[in-house]
Design a protein around this motif. Sequence first.
Motif, PDB file in Angstrom:
ATOM      1  N   TYR B  52       5.634  13.440 -27.763  1.00 59.16           N
ATOM      2  CA  TYR B  52       4.351  12.765 -27.569  1.00 59.16           C
ATOM      3  C   TYR B  52       3.391  13.600 -28.427  1.00 59.16           C
ATOM      4  N   PRO B  54       0.370  13.864 -30.117  1.00 60.40           N
ATOM      5  CA  PRO B  54      -0.964  14.466 -29.922  1.00 60.40           C
ATOM      6  C   PRO B  54      -1.002  15.446 -28.753  1.00 60.40           C
ATOM      7  N   MET B  55      -0.303  15.081 -27.664  1.00 54.96           N
ATOM      8  CA  MET B  55      -0.296  15.979 -26.504  1.00 54.96           C
ATOM      9  C   MET B  55       0.542  17.225 -26.792  1.00 54.96           C
ATOM     10  N   LYS B  58      -1.470  19.632 -28.756  1.00 54.71           N
ATOM     11  CA  LYS B  58      -2.484  20.209 -27.876  1.00 54.71           C
ATOM     12  C   LYS B  58      -1.870  21.299 -26.993  1.00 54.71           C
ATOM     13  N   LYS B  59      -0.667  21.041 -26.467  1.00 54.20           N
ATOM     14  CA  LYS B  59      -0.009  22.012 -25.586  1.00 54.20           C
ATOM     15  C   LYS B  59       0.477  23.238 -26.373  1.00 54.20           C
ATOM     16  N   GLN B  62      -2.506  25.290 -26.701  1.00 55.42           N
ATOM     17  CA  GLN B  62      -2.803  25.936 -25.413  1.00 55.42           C
ATOM     18  C   GLN B  62      -1.960  27.205 -25.249  1.00 55.42           C
ATOM     19  N   ILE B 115       7.063  26.629 -24.090  1.00 57.88           N
ATOM     20  CA  ILE B 115       7.408  25.365 -24.753  1.00 57.88           C
ATOM     21  C   ILE B 115       8.365  24.571 -23.876  1.00 57.88           C
ATOM     22  N   GLU B 117       8.561  24.567 -20.782  1.00 55.55           N
ATOM     23  CA  GLU B 117       7.935  24.137 -19.531  1.00 55.55           C
ATOM     24  C   GLU B 117       6.939  23.000 -19.716  1.00 55.55           C
ATOM     25  N   ILE B 118       6.078  23.098 -20.725  1.00 58.05           N
ATOM     26  CA  ILE B 118       4.895  22.218 -20.726  1.00 58.05           C
ATOM     27  C   ILE B 118       4.737  21.330 -21.949  1.00 58.05           C
ATOM     28  N   VAL B 119       5.524  21.520 -22.995  1.00 62.17           N
ATOM     29  CA  VAL B 119       5.264  20.742 -24.211  1.00 62.17           C
ATOM     30  C   VAL B 119       6.121  19.465 -24.206  1.00 62.17           C
ATOM     31  N   PRO B 120       5.478  18.296 -24.303  1.00 56.78           N
ATOM     32  CA  PRO B 120       6.233  17.039 -24.211  1.00 56.78           C
ATOM     33  C   PRO B 120       7.050  16.742 -25.475  1.00 56.78           C
TER      34      PRO B 120
END
Lengths: 77, 146
Positions: B52, B54-55, B58-59, B62, B115, B117-120
């Motif tokens: 995904y 753009p998200m 962004k992640k 972050q 990565i 854990e949180i990156v889609p």
Amino acid sequence: MIELHYFAGLREVTGIAQETVDLTGRTVEELWQWATAKYPDLQSGSVRIAVNEEYALPADVLNDGDVAAFIPPVSGG
Amino acid sequence: MKAFEIVSEPINPQRYADYVLRPEAGAVTLFTGHVREWTKGIRTLYLAYEAYIPMAEKKLAQIGQEIEEKWEGTRVAIAHRIGELAISDIAVVIAVSSPHRKSAYEANEYAIERIKEIVPIWKKEIWEDGEEWIGHQKKKPKEELL
């Protein structure tokens, strides 16, 4: 209206990458209930929902024009 | 290039190492994650990554911000490739510079853990006799689950 995106294995369950639905004012939890009613093969327990590219909580409310994404367990790296 | 990006072309890791290097840095760690042929006795023919975008960018940014807050004086660049990747191709590159080596090592490992854990981003393994989306590599924060 809310724009929905499905990724990876979830997209294969729904058969579509995105759709637009009239769920303005509903919560993320209600969105999940709506989605599992429409697509019974969506599995709970491991799916997260992002709203406007940020992970959302079940009680968060959807506003008109929001983009919600169904995020299955990630596996980058 | 951007400091935090999803790309569809082959990754040149040196560009990210160059990006983080500065006069204040005494160390640069450069991690490259590659497509592995054998996993638990099963042979992978190739991988297909999806994001995904753009998200995911962004992640990644972050994660870079988290690192710069946790380890003073670090600078970070991360790229992840999507699309079809062959055995040994670079899937991910993480470059971290810091004044001293310890922070650069620690922060680099932190980045790959975050990565996962949180990156889609999603990986599909394609074998000789089937294929599967891979998931559940790390436990997720419970309050976000449905």
